[in-house]
Design an enzyme around this catalytic site. Structure first.
Site, PDB file in Angstrom:
ATOM      1  N   HIS A 158      30.994  41.838  48.302  1.00 60.43           N
ATOM      2  CA  HIS A 158      30.928  40.487  47.707  1.00 60.43           C
ATOM      3  C   HIS A 158      30.204  39.538  48.681  1.00 60.43           C
ATOM      4  O   HIS A 158      30.817  38.616  49.241  1.00 60.43           O
ATOM      5  CB  HIS A 158      32.368  40.039  47.460  1.00 60.43           C
ATOM      6  CG  HIS A 158      32.557  38.803  46.648  1.00 60.43           C
ATOM      7  ND1 HIS A 158      31.861  37.636  46.867  1.00 60.43           N
ATOM      8  CD2 HIS A 158      33.396  38.538  45.626  1.00 60.43           C
ATOM      9  CE1 HIS A 158      32.277  36.718  46.010  1.00 60.43           C
ATOM     10  NE2 HIS A 158      33.213  37.246  45.246  1.00 60.43           N
ATOM     11  N   GLU A 263      26.417  40.094  44.661  1.00 61.58           N
ATOM     12  CA  GLU A 263      27.364  41.167  44.964  1.00 61.58           C
ATOM     13  C   GLU A 263      26.831  42.509  44.460  1.00 61.58           C
ATOM     14  O   GLU A 263      26.329  42.584  43.343  1.00 61.58           O
ATOM     15  CB  GLU A 263      28.708  40.855  44.291  1.00 61.58           C
ATOM     16  CG  GLU A 263      29.234  39.480  44.665  1.00 61.58           C
ATOM     17  CD  GLU A 263      30.372  39.017  43.769  1.00 61.58           C
ATOM     18  OE1 GLU A 263      31.242  39.846  43.446  1.00 61.58           O
ATOM     19  OE2 GLU A 263      30.381  37.840  43.387  1.00 61.58           O
TER      20      GLU A 263
HETATM   21  O1  LIG Z   1      38.115  33.365  44.950  1.00 59.75           O
HETATM   22  P1  LIG Z   1      37.856  34.848  44.941  1.00 59.75           P
HETATM   23  O2  LIG Z   1      39.018  35.658  44.468  1.00 59.75           O
HETATM   24  O3  LIG Z   1      37.355  35.323  46.286  1.00 59.75           O
HETATM   25  O4  LIG Z   1      36.705  35.105  43.901  1.00 59.75           O
HETATM   26  C1  LIG Z   1      35.497  34.414  43.986  1.00 59.75           C
HETATM   27  C2  LIG Z   1      34.573  34.812  42.828  1.00 59.75           C
HETATM   28  O5  LIG Z   1      34.279  36.179  42.925  1.00 59.75           O
HETATM   29  C3  LIG Z   1      33.394  36.733  41.946  1.00 59.75           C
HETATM   30  O6  LIG Z   1      32.105  36.449  42.180  1.00 59.75           O
HETATM   31  C4  LIG Z   1      33.778  36.384  40.538  1.00 59.75           C
HETATM   32  O7  LIG Z   1      32.769  36.765  39.620  1.00 59.75           O
HETATM   33  C5  LIG Z   1      34.123  34.940  40.408  1.00 59.75           C
HETATM   34  O8  LIG Z   1      34.638  34.701  39.103  1.00 59.75           O
HETATM   35  C6  LIG Z   1      35.149  34.538  41.452  1.00 59.75           C
HETATM   36  O9  LIG Z   1      35.494  33.192  41.294  1.00 59.75           O
END
Ligand SMILES: O=P(O)(O)OC[C@H]1O[C@H](O)[C@H](O)[C@@H](O)[C@@H]1O
EC number: 5.1.3.15
Length: 291
Positions: A158, A263
Site C-alpha cells: 500500500h 498500491e
Molecule cells: O486508513 P487505512 O485503513 O490505512 O486505509 C486507507 C485506504 O486504503 C485503501 O487505499 C482503500 O482503498 C481506501 O478506501 C482506504 O481509505
C-alpha cells in the site's frame, strides 16, 4: 557499489522506539520496522524522501502508522463478515521476525500463523517480505500455504508516495484498464478512461488486470516513479481529498495534498487461491528518476 554506499542491514528503532532495520544501497537508505514489515522511509540519493509518512502518524506499540508501504494481508479493506476485524488484514499490526539477512542491503522478514491470527483467519501460512536496495527498491511478498486445506487471500503493498502537490500528479499505464470507483465523493463527471489519471476529487479506484508497469509522475517535484510488478493483477489508486482526510486518523491538516497511493495488489476478483504447500509471490520494483 562501494563500502560507503552498501552495507548489511543495521538495527534501528523508529520514532516510537519500535525495533527495525536500516538498509543502505546505491539506491539510497531504507528504514523499516519489524511491526508489519513496514517500510517507513526511502531516501533516494538524488531525489530525497520518496515515501510519504504523516507527521501525525502513530508509533504506538501495535499501531499501523499512516504512510510508507504498509503491508495488506490477508484481506483488503474491511473484513467481509467481521466488523471487529482490523481493516486491511492483520499483517500490518503483527510483529515479523528476521528470517534471512544478506551480506548486502537485503533482508527477509517473516510472519506465520499464531493463535491470534487463527482467531481472525483460520489458516496456516507463512508470509515472507524481502526488501533489497540496489539502484532500485525491490520488495517481494511470498505467501505459502503451510496447512492442509486450500485458502484464498488478498494482498497489497500500500505505497504512499510523496508528490509535493496532488493537483500536479498523474498516474500513467492504467488507461483503458477496467476499474471500480469506491470513493464516497468522487469527481462529478466520470474521468476519461483513455487519459492518464489526474486528481481533482476523492479517488479510490481498484483497477483489475493491470499491466506490469505503471508510472506516477509528480510534476511539482520533477519526479517520476516507475512501479514494475510481477504477480500483481490489481492496482489501487487512492487519495482521500479534503472531506475524507478531515475525518481520518493519523493525517494532519493539508497533508492529503502531499501524497498519492498507488498500491500493487491482488484483491477482489483477483484474490489468490493457494493449494496446500503452494507459494505465491508478488514483486514490486520502484525506480525514481527526473521527469
Ligand atoms: O486508513 P487505512 O485503513 O490505512 O486505509 C486507507 C485506504 O486504503 C485503501 O487505499 C482503500 O482503498 C481506501 O478506501 C482506504 O481509505
Amino acid at each position: 557499489m562501494n563500502d560507503s554506499s552498501t552495507a548489511r542491514p543495521t538495527a534501528i528503532t523508529d520514532a516510537g522506539g519500535r525495533p527495525g532495520l536500516e538498509l543502505r544501497g546505491p539506491g539510497g537508505c531504507v528504514r523499516m520496522t519489524l511491526l508489519g514489515a513496514h517500510v517507513q522511509s526511502w531516501i533516494h540519493p538524488e531525489h530525497g524522501e520518496v515515501l510519504f509518512m504523516s507527521a501525525d502518524a502513530s508509533y504506538a506499540e501495535r499501531a499501523a502508522s499512516r504512510g510508507g508501504i504498509p503491508l495488506v494481508f490477508p484481506w483488503f479493506g474491511a473484513h467481509a463478515e467481521r466488523k471487529d476485524a482490523p481493516a486491511h488484514g492483520f499483517a500490518r499490526i503483527q510483529p515479523f521476525e528476521v528470517a534471512a539477512q544478506g551480506d548486502g542491503p537485503s533482508v527477509t522478514l517473516r510472519l506465520s500463523d499464531t493463535e491470534d491470527t487463527r482467531a481472525l483467519w483460520p489458516h496456516a501460512f507463512l508470509a515472507e517480505l524481502t526488501v533489497s536496495v540496489a539502484e532500485t527498491l525491490a520488495i517481494t511478498l511470498a505467501v505459502t500455504n503451510t496447512g492442509d486445506a486450500a485458502f484464498d487471500f488478498e494482498e497489497a503493498l500500500h505505497s504512499y508516495f510523496v508528490v509535493g502537490d496532488v493537483h500536479r500528479a498523474t498516474v500513467h499505464g492504467l488507461e483503458g484498464v477496467p476499474h471500480v470507483e469506491s470513493a464516497s465523493a468522487p469527481q462529478e463527471s466520470p474521468p476519461d478512461p483513455s487519459e492518464p489519471i489526474g486528481f481533482c476529487a476523492e479517488t479510490d479506484r481498484i483497477y483489475q488486470g493491470v499491466p506490469d508497469r505503471i508510472e506516477l509522475r509528480a510534476r511539482e517535484l520533477d519526479r517520476r516513479i516507475e512501479l514494475g510488478t510481477r504477480g500483481a493483477r490489481s492496482a489501487i489508486v487512492w487519495n482521500p481529498w479534503i472531506a475524507k482526510a478531515a475525518a481520518m486518523s493519523q493525517l494532519q491538516g493539508d497533508e492529503w495534498q502531499q501524497f498519492v497511493c498507488v498500491e500493487s495488489a491482488n484483491c477482489r476478483e483477483n484474490r489468490v487461491s493457494l493449494e496446500p504447500g503452494a507459494t505465491h509471490s508478488m514483486e514490486l520494483t520502484l525506480r525514481v528518476s527526473s521527469q
